[in-house]
Design a protein around this motif. Structure first.
Motif, PDB file in Angstrom:
ATOM      1  N   HIS A  12       0.836  -1.196   0.000  1.00  0.00           N
ATOM      2  CA  HIS A  12       0.000   0.000   0.000  1.00  0.00           C
ATOM      3  C   HIS A  12       0.871   1.246   0.000  1.00  0.00           C
ATOM      4  O   HIS A  12       1.949   1.269   0.603  1.00  0.00           O
ATOM      5  CB  HIS A  12      -0.920  -0.003   1.220  1.00  0.00           C
ATOM      6  N   GLY A  13       0.389   2.294  -0.686  1.00  0.00           N
ATOM      7  CA  GLY A  13       1.101   3.560  -0.712  1.00  0.00           C
ATOM      8  C   GLY A  13       1.262   4.112   0.695  1.00  0.00           C
ATOM      9  O   GLY A  13       0.344   4.030   1.506  1.00  0.00           O
ATOM     10  N   GLY A  17      -1.532  10.212  -2.115  1.00  0.00           N
ATOM     11  CA  GLY A  17      -1.265  10.313  -3.543  1.00  0.00           C
ATOM     12  C   GLY A  17      -0.346   9.234  -4.083  1.00  0.00           C
ATOM     13  O   GLY A  17      -0.180   9.115  -5.292  1.00  0.00           O
ATOM     14  N   GLN A  18       0.253   8.436  -3.226  1.00  0.00           N
ATOM     15  CA  GLN A  18       1.129   7.355  -3.678  1.00  0.00           C
ATOM     16  C   GLN A  18       0.267   6.111  -3.895  1.00  0.00           C
ATOM     17  O   GLN A  18      -0.481   5.712  -3.005  1.00  0.00           O
ATOM     18  CB  GLN A  18       2.208   7.079  -2.637  1.00  0.00           C
ATOM     19  N   HIS A  19       0.345   5.530  -5.073  1.00  0.00           N
ATOM     20  CA  HIS A  19      -0.505   4.390  -5.403  1.00  0.00           C
ATOM     21  C   HIS A  19       0.036   3.086  -4.819  1.00  0.00           C
ATOM     22  O   HIS A  19       1.212   2.985  -4.487  1.00  0.00           O
ATOM     23  CB  HIS A  19      -0.680   4.279  -6.915  1.00  0.00           C
ATOM     24  N   ASP A  20      -0.846   2.102  -4.708  1.00  0.00           N
ATOM     25  CA  ASP A  20      -0.451   0.764  -4.272  1.00  0.00           C
ATOM     26  C   ASP A  20       0.385   0.124  -5.369  1.00  0.00           C
ATOM     27  O   ASP A  20       0.203   0.404  -6.551  1.00  0.00           O
ATOM     28  CB  ASP A  20      -1.673  -0.110  -4.006  1.00  0.00           C
ATOM     29  N   ARG A  21       1.298  -0.753  -4.980  1.00  0.00           N
ATOM     30  CA  ARG A  21       2.117  -1.479  -5.954  1.00  0.00           C
ATOM     31  C   ARG A  21       2.009  -2.960  -5.670  1.00  0.00           C
ATOM     32  O   ARG A  21       2.045  -3.399  -4.520  1.00  0.00           O
ATOM     33  CB  ARG A  21       3.583  -1.060  -5.868  1.00  0.00           C
ATOM     34  N   ASP A  43       3.600  -3.220 -12.350  1.00  0.00           N
ATOM     35  CA  ASP A  43       3.320  -2.020 -13.138  1.00  0.00           C
ATOM     36  C   ASP A  43       4.423  -1.660 -14.130  1.00  0.00           C
ATOM     37  O   ASP A  43       4.136  -1.152 -15.210  1.00  0.00           O
ATOM     38  CB  ASP A  43       3.000  -0.828 -12.235  1.00  0.00           C
ATOM     39  N   ASP A  44       5.687  -1.947 -13.793  1.00  0.00           N
ATOM     40  CA  ASP A  44       6.760  -1.558 -14.709  1.00  0.00           C
ATOM     41  C   ASP A  44       7.803  -2.645 -14.963  1.00  0.00           C
ATOM     42  O   ASP A  44       8.765  -2.426 -15.691  1.00  0.00           O
ATOM     43  CB  ASP A  44       7.452  -0.290 -14.198  1.00  0.00           C
ATOM     44  N   GLY A  45       7.648  -3.832 -14.350  1.00  0.00           N
ATOM     45  CA  GLY A  45       8.576  -4.930 -14.575  1.00  0.00           C
ATOM     46  C   GLY A  45       9.893  -4.805 -13.825  1.00  0.00           C
ATOM     47  O   GLY A  45      10.770  -5.660 -13.956  1.00  0.00           O
ATOM     48  N   PRO A  54       4.687  -3.310   7.508  1.00  0.00           N
ATOM     49  CA  PRO A  54       3.307  -3.562   7.943  1.00  0.00           C
ATOM     50  C   PRO A  54       2.262  -3.100   6.943  1.00  0.00           C
ATOM     51  O   PRO A  54       1.089  -3.440   7.076  1.00  0.00           O
ATOM     52  CB  PRO A  54       3.203  -2.773   9.253  1.00  0.00           C
ATOM     53  N   ASP A  55       2.666  -2.335   5.926  1.00  0.00           N
ATOM     54  CA  ASP A  55       1.735  -1.861   4.910  1.00  0.00           C
ATOM     55  C   ASP A  55       1.649  -2.828   3.722  1.00  0.00           C
ATOM     56  O   ASP A  55       1.133  -2.479   2.669  1.00  0.00           O
ATOM     57  CB  ASP A  55       2.149  -0.478   4.427  1.00  0.00           C
ATOM     58  N   CYS A  56       2.126  -4.038   3.883  1.00  0.00           N
ATOM     59  CA  CYS A  56       2.171  -5.028   2.807  1.00  0.00           C
ATOM     60  C   CYS A  56       1.262  -6.214   3.128  1.00  0.00           C
ATOM     61  O   CYS A  56       1.182  -6.664   4.264  1.00  0.00           O
ATOM     62  CB  CYS A  56       3.607  -5.502   2.629  1.00  0.00           C
ATOM     63  N   VAL A  57       0.575  -6.712   2.085  1.00  0.00           N
ATOM     64  CA  VAL A  57      -0.318  -7.859   2.213  1.00  0.00           C
ATOM     65  C   VAL A  57       0.145  -8.931   1.238  1.00  0.00           C
ATOM     66  O   VAL A  57       0.469  -8.632   0.092  1.00  0.00           O
ATOM     67  CB  VAL A  57      -1.776  -7.460   1.886  1.00  0.00           C
ATOM     68  N   LYS A  58       0.169 -10.183   1.691  1.00  0.00           N
ATOM     69  CA  LYS A  58       0.568 -11.299   0.835  1.00  0.00           C
ATOM     70  C   LYS A  58      -0.671 -12.003   0.303  1.00  0.00           C
ATOM     71  O   LYS A  58      -1.613 -12.256   1.038  1.00  0.00           O
ATOM     72  CB  LYS A  58       1.433 -12.291   1.604  1.00  0.00           C
ATOM     73  N   GLU A  59      -0.659 -12.315  -0.990  1.00  0.00           N
ATOM     74  CA  GLU A  59      -1.709 -13.121  -1.611  1.00  0.00           C
ATOM     75  C   GLU A  59      -1.056 -14.339  -2.236  1.00  0.00           C
ATOM     76  O   GLU A  59      -0.059 -14.220  -2.934  1.00  0.00           O
ATOM     77  CB  GLU A  59      -2.437 -12.330  -2.698  1.00  0.00           C
ATOM     78  N   THR A  60      -1.600 -15.524  -1.967  1.00  0.00           N
ATOM     79  CA  THR A  60      -1.092 -16.727  -2.603  1.00  0.00           C
ATOM     80  C   THR A  60      -1.831 -16.918  -3.926  1.00  0.00           C
ATOM     81  O   THR A  60      -2.952 -16.428  -4.085  1.00  0.00           O
ATOM     82  CB  THR A  60      -1.264 -17.958  -1.699  1.00  0.00           C
ATOM     83  N   PRO A  61      -1.254 -17.624  -4.888  1.00  0.00           N
ATOM     84  CA  PRO A  61      -1.877 -17.755  -6.213  1.00  0.00           C
ATOM     85  C   PRO A  61      -3.304 -18.307  -6.183  1.00  0.00           C
ATOM     86  O   PRO A  61      -4.133 -17.910  -6.976  1.00  0.00           O
ATOM     87  CB  PRO A  61      -0.939 -18.700  -6.966  1.00  0.00           C
TER      88      PRO A  61
END
Length: 68
Positions: A12-13, A17-21, A43-45, A54-61
Motif C-alpha cells: 500500500h502507498g 497520492g502514492q498508489h499501491d504497488r 506495473d513496470d517490470g 506492515p503496509d504489505c499484504v501477501k496473496e497466494t496464487p
C-alpha cells in the motif's frame, strides 16, 4: 511474513497520492520463507529486493482476492 516464490505482494502507498504497488515474489532470500524477497513489480517490470513492512499484504496464487 512468510512467502514462497509465486506469491503476490500488495504494498500500500505510504503517503497521500502514492498508489499501491503489486509485485510477484521471484525468490525467497531469507530462511524458511522469511524476508527479504526478490520481486518483480507488475506495473513496470522492475525487479528489486524488498523486506515488506506492515503496509504489505501477501496473496497466494490460489487465494481469492477480497472484494473492494
Amino acid at each position: 511474513m512468510q512467502a514462497t516464490a509465486g506469491d503476490r505482494l500488495l504494498m500500500h502507498g505510504r503517503a497521500v497520492g502514492q498508489h499501491d504497488r503489486a509485485a510477484q515474489v521471484l525468490e525467497v532470500l531469507g530462511t524458511e520463507g522469511a524476508p527479504p524477497y526478490r520481486v518483480r513489480f507488475e506495473d513496470d517490470g522492475h525487479e528489486a529486493v524488498v523486506a515488506p513492512g506492515p503496509d504489505c499484504v501477501k496473496e497466494t496464487p490460489n487465494q481469492p482476492r477480497p472484494n473492494r
